[in-house]
Each structure stands twice: as C-alpha cells, then as structure tokens.
Design an enzyme around this catalytic site. Sequence first.
Site, PDB file in Angstrom:
ATOM      1  N   LYS A 149       0.882  -1.188   0.000  1.00 47.81           N
ATOM      2  CA  LYS A 149       0.000   0.000   0.000  1.00 47.81           C
ATOM      3  C   LYS A 149       0.903   1.217   0.000  1.00 47.81           C
ATOM      4  CE  LYS A 149      -4.232  -1.033   2.540  1.00 47.81           C
ATOM      5  NZ  LYS A 149      -4.983  -0.586   3.728  1.00 47.81           N
ATOM      6  N   GLU A 243      -7.355  -5.728  -0.186  1.00 54.07           N
ATOM      7  CA  GLU A 243      -8.313  -5.484   0.877  1.00 54.07           C
ATOM      8  C   GLU A 243      -9.752  -5.693   0.438  1.00 54.07           C
ATOM      9  OE1 GLU A 243      -6.896  -2.384   3.464  1.00 54.07           O
ATOM     10  OE2 GLU A 243      -8.912  -2.021   4.209  1.00 54.07           O
ATOM     11  N   ARG A 247      -8.090  -9.011   4.369  1.00 53.51           N
ATOM     12  CA  ARG A 247      -7.095  -8.019   4.780  1.00 53.51           C
ATOM     13  C   ARG A 247      -7.665  -7.034   5.799  1.00 53.51           C
ATOM     14  NH1 ARG A 247      -2.410  -5.257   0.951  1.00 53.51           N
ATOM     15  NH2 ARG A 247      -1.605  -3.891   2.564  1.00 53.51           N
TER      16      ARG A 247
HETATM   17  N1  LIG Z   1       1.558   1.384   3.782  1.00 51.30           N
HETATM   18  C1  LIG Z   1       1.010   0.849   4.840  1.00 51.30           C
HETATM   19  O1  LIG Z   1       0.455  -0.254   4.788  1.00 51.30           O
HETATM   20  C2  LIG Z   1       1.065   1.600   6.124  1.00 51.30           C
HETATM   21  C3  LIG Z   1       0.714   0.949   7.321  1.00 51.30           C
HETATM   22  C4  LIG Z   1       0.849   1.655   8.520  1.00 51.30           C
HETATM   23  C5  LIG Z   1       1.317   2.977   8.507  1.00 51.30           C
HETATM   24  N2  LIG Z   1       1.644   3.582   7.327  1.00 51.30           N
HETATM   25  C6  LIG Z   1       2.154   4.953   7.305  1.00 51.30           C
HETATM   26  O2  LIG Z   1       3.390   4.986   7.995  1.00 51.30           O
HETATM   27  C7  LIG Z   1       3.630   6.327   8.418  1.00 51.30           C
HETATM   28  C8  LIG Z   1       4.224   6.309   9.807  1.00 51.30           C
HETATM   29  O3  LIG Z   1       5.447   5.623   9.760  1.00 51.30           O
HETATM   30  P1  LIG Z   1       6.498   5.690  10.979  1.00 51.30           P
HETATM   31  O4  LIG Z   1       5.774   5.490  12.247  1.00 51.30           O
HETATM   32  O5  LIG Z   1       7.599   4.796  10.605  1.00 51.30           O
HETATM   33  O6  LIG Z   1       6.911   7.225  10.993  1.00 51.30           O
HETATM   34  P2  LIG Z   1       8.101   8.051  10.267  1.00 51.30           P
HETATM   35  O7  LIG Z   1       8.475   7.469   8.985  1.00 51.30           O
HETATM   36  O8  LIG Z   1       7.633   9.453  10.308  1.00 51.30           O
HETATM   37  O9  LIG Z   1       9.297   7.887  11.294  1.00 51.30           O
HETATM   38  C9  LIG Z   1       9.187   8.416  12.588  1.00 51.30           C
HETATM   39  C10 LIG Z   1      10.392   9.295  12.923  1.00 51.30           C
HETATM   40  O10 LIG Z   1      11.503   8.446  13.229  1.00 51.30           O
HETATM   41  C11 LIG Z   1      12.635   8.823  12.465  1.00 51.30           C
HETATM   42  N3  LIG Z   1      13.375   7.588  12.265  1.00 51.30           N
HETATM   43  C12 LIG Z   1      13.157   6.621  11.357  1.00 51.30           C
HETATM   44  N4  LIG Z   1      13.985   5.587  11.549  1.00 51.30           N
HETATM   45  C13 LIG Z   1      14.771   5.904  12.592  1.00 51.30           C
HETATM   46  C14 LIG Z   1      15.823   5.260  13.280  1.00 51.30           C
HETATM   47  N5  LIG Z   1      16.203   4.019  12.948  1.00 51.30           N
HETATM   48  N6  LIG Z   1      16.423   5.901  14.297  1.00 51.30           N
HETATM   49  C15 LIG Z   1      16.005   7.137  14.683  1.00 51.30           C
HETATM   50  N7  LIG Z   1      15.015   7.800  14.077  1.00 51.30           N
HETATM   51  C16 LIG Z   1      14.402   7.196  13.049  1.00 51.30           C
HETATM   52  C17 LIG Z   1      12.088   9.467  11.243  1.00 51.30           C
HETATM   53  O11 LIG Z   1      13.024  10.344  10.689  1.00 51.30           O
HETATM   54  C18 LIG Z   1      10.863  10.184  11.789  1.00 51.30           C
HETATM   55  O12 LIG Z   1      11.234  11.414  12.349  1.00 51.30           O
HETATM   56  C19 LIG Z   1       2.312   7.044   8.328  1.00 51.30           C
HETATM   57  O13 LIG Z   1       2.363   7.960   7.265  1.00 51.30           O
HETATM   58  C20 LIG Z   1       1.296   5.944   8.015  1.00 51.30           C
HETATM   59  O14 LIG Z   1       0.237   6.397   7.226  1.00 51.30           O
HETATM   60  C21 LIG Z   1       1.527   2.903   6.159  1.00 51.30           C
END
Ligand SMILES: NC(=O)c1ccc[n+]([C@@H]2O[C@H](COP(=O)([O-])OP(=O)(O)OC[C@H]3O[C@@H](n4cnc5c(N)ncnc54)[C@H](O)[C@@H]3O)[C@@H](O)[C@H]2O)c1
Length: 386
Positions: A149, A243, A247
């Site tokens: 996705k 989905e 899913r």
């Molecule tokens: N495609 C899908 O099926 C799906 C499922 C769930 C969520 N999402 C999406 O995922 C996003 C959220 O992802 P997230 O929670 O990973 O947030 P993110 O990508 O914003 O990362 C969170 C923070 O952590 C930092 N970061 C990343 N890796 C790090 C590391 N190893 N060490 C230190 N800092 C690090 C990033 O720079 C950022 O500031 C949302 O946009 C959501 O919609 C997508």
Amino acid sequence: MSHSNGGKGRPILVELPGASYPIRIEAGLLEKAGPALESLLAGRKAFLLSDTTVWKLWGTKLLKGLKPLRPPVILIPPGERYKRLATVEKITDQLAGNGAERSSILLVFGGGVVGDMGAFAASVYLRGIDYIQIPTTLLAQVDSAIGGKTGVNLAVGKNLVGTFYQPRIVLSDPGVLQTLPKRELRAGLFEAIKCAVIGDPELFQFLQAERERILGCDPEALRTVIRASAALKARVVSLDEKEGGLRRVLNFGHTAGHALEAATHYRHFLHGEAVAWGMLAAARLAVAHGRLPFADAERIRSMIAAYGPIPSLGAIAPATLAAHLAVDKKVRDGKLHFVLPRRIGEVEIVAGIAPREVIGVIRQLAKENPFSNQRRAPAPARTRRP
Ligand SMILES: NC(=O)c1ccc[n+]([C@@H]2O[C@H](COP(=O)([O-])OP(=O)(O)OC[C@H]3O[C@@H](n4cnc5c(N)ncnc54)[C@H](O)[C@@H]3O)[C@@H](O)[C@H]2O)c1
Ligand SMILES: [Zn+2]
C-alpha cells in the site's frame, strides 16, 4: 509457527501472482545489503531515497554495505507533513535529473513516511519502476513496508492518494532500531500486539514474557517480534492483496484509532498509540456483545498497559469523534464494520456496531484510565501446550 528458533535466516514470502517477494529480517543486514541485493541490482542503475534523520544516523553504514555500488541519494525532510504530492514531485524530479530509467531501481530507506512516499513515487515514475523497502522504524518493519500500500496525504485527509504496488524485497535490520526514540518503538509494538491478537497467540506470549528485552532493544528479541508480525501480515496480504475481505482483519484497533487520530488533528497520538486505544475499545465492545471472554479482554488490556504509557484520551468531544467515525473507510451502508477479537489469536468482522456505542466505550475508557498502576509486565499466561 515456533518463535523459539524463529526460523532464523529463512526469508518470509509474500506470495502474489507475478509479484511474490521475500522479507529478510536479520541484525546486521544493513552491512550485508550489497550481497543481499546482488542479483536484484546487477546491471541496473540504483537510487536511494531516505529522510535526513535516518540518513545522518545510518546512511554511512548502508553505503558501506552496498560497496562498491554508490547510488545517488535523494533526501527529504523527516515528518508526516512532508508526505504529500509536492514531495513526490521533488523525488521524481531528482530521479529524472539523475537519469533514472524504466529499468532503474529505487532503494527506499526510512520509516513509514519515506516508505509510503518512496513506494508511491516508484509506482508512478515512468509508470512504475522497481523498488526495495529497507524499513528503519519498528512500525515500518512490522507493518507498513509489507503489503504494497503506497500513498501520500491530501490536506483533507491521510493516505487519500495512492496505489497498490509491491516491492521486490524487504530488508529489515533490527539493529537500526537502537536509535529509534522509545516512544516510536512502543508505538510500533502496539502494531505487533495487534498482530498477536489477530492471529498469533505464541507471539502474544512472547510479548508478555520478553517485555524487558524487547523494550531494551535486544536485537534477537526484536527480530522475533518483527518476524512473527511480518509473517502474519505476509500471510494475510498473500490471501487478499487489495483489501477485498480478509485483509480487513489488519484493521483491528484502527476504526476507533483512526477516529481518535483525526479528532486530535494527528498531533496528540502516534498512530500506534491511537491503535492501542482502538484495541482497548474493540475488546470492550467485544465483551459487551458477548463475543469475547472478559478474561481475554483483561489480558489484552494488561498487555497494552505493559507497553504503555500512551497519551491520555483527554477531552475529545463526542460529536467530533462521531463525525470521524462516520467517514471511516470501514463504514458500509452507514454502519460500522468493526474488527472484534474472539479470543487471543482470532478476530471477526462484525457489522452494525452503532457509532454511539463506540463513543460510549471510549468515554468509559477516558474516565477509568486503564494505564493507572500498570507499570509492570503482566504475568505470563498459563496455557496448555498441545
Ligand atoms: N503502507 C502501509 O500499509 C502503512 C501501514 C501503517 C502505517 N503507514 C504509514 O506509515 C507512516 C508512519 O510511519 P512511521 O511510524 O515509521 O513514521 P516516520 O516514517 O515518520 O518515522 C518516525 C520518525 O523516526 C525517524 N526515524 C526513522 N527511523 C529511525 C531510526 N532508525 N532511528 C532514529 N530515528 C528514526 C524518522 O526520521 C521520523 O522522524 C504514516 O504515514 C502511516 O500512514 C503505512
Ligand atoms: Zn496501523
């Protein structure tokens, strides 16, 4: 599935017609990225996408692992607010500017934001180029990097523009989680708890028994959690890529969770934290409907509490919450389709839950604070071995 040996080294497969791909989960994988990707990268131009935070922390290590390959690096600022079409335009401009062709491949290195947006850019650049997910947050490793996705946000709502587009491989290195802020780690763990409740009682037990090691970022313990969660998601996605039905079980905790996130303008909770509240609400509803034994709801609550704390529900106006529940993608014919647990390891989709019931349960939770006096791990469950 046995978590004691964790099937070490064996990749998990997402099986889709014409688009199957492996998920590899190993500590130290970043340093071995070159050999791990050798056959995929051979003879084609590669490009790297990351955010500036991840790149500063882990870029050197990944580049070392990829040697002698030195792909051009495209960097974007970190944060959900950059997950939008304007950033996709910048990414694709840079791909074009660096001569990316139809046969080129994009390595997407970051959390869910970079992952969703990089995958989306790959799916539309020249009508689709290959890409690789190298997730760096726990949330991305257990959830968002798997399943294809992709998407970006619009001003009016999250993830409203996107595609289904699968990566060629997912490389998850639990070692990169050492630098992840603890709150982000816990938010990812709530998605792992979700996977356990949906379909993996053994993972549930592992999360209970190994809380200290998991929260302490022990790479072996994290690998087990990631592996089990990724396997569950891979299984579900393999059966229902777009989905259509099954899913939807992955949305356990997400109906109320999404409404809570939206009602607080995405500023109060991390996604996983809102899902944690959503799971608490779903467990309550399931008990109220006589579909889940109270003891199991209590085990779910106690597990979520053990991986807390999470920000309190505060004072969210019921009308605001109702409005957001009504626009949820899971509303069909004006009624909520709710994913409710039946026991630890099994959920069902139940039609016709009234939004006011959900609001009632959330108000109850807000009053009670299920996190109070819950700083310790729940006692390991006594389960019979088959
Ligand atoms: N495609 C899908 O099926 C799906 C499922 C769930 C969520 N999402 C999406 O995922 C996003 C959220 O992802 P997230 O929670 O990973 O947030 P993110 O990508 O914003 O990362 C969170 C923070 O952590 C930092 N970061 C990343 N890796 C790090 C590391 N190893 N060490 C230190 N800092 C690090 C990033 O720079 C950022 O500031 C949302 O946009 C959501 O919609 C997508
Ligand atoms: Zn989620």
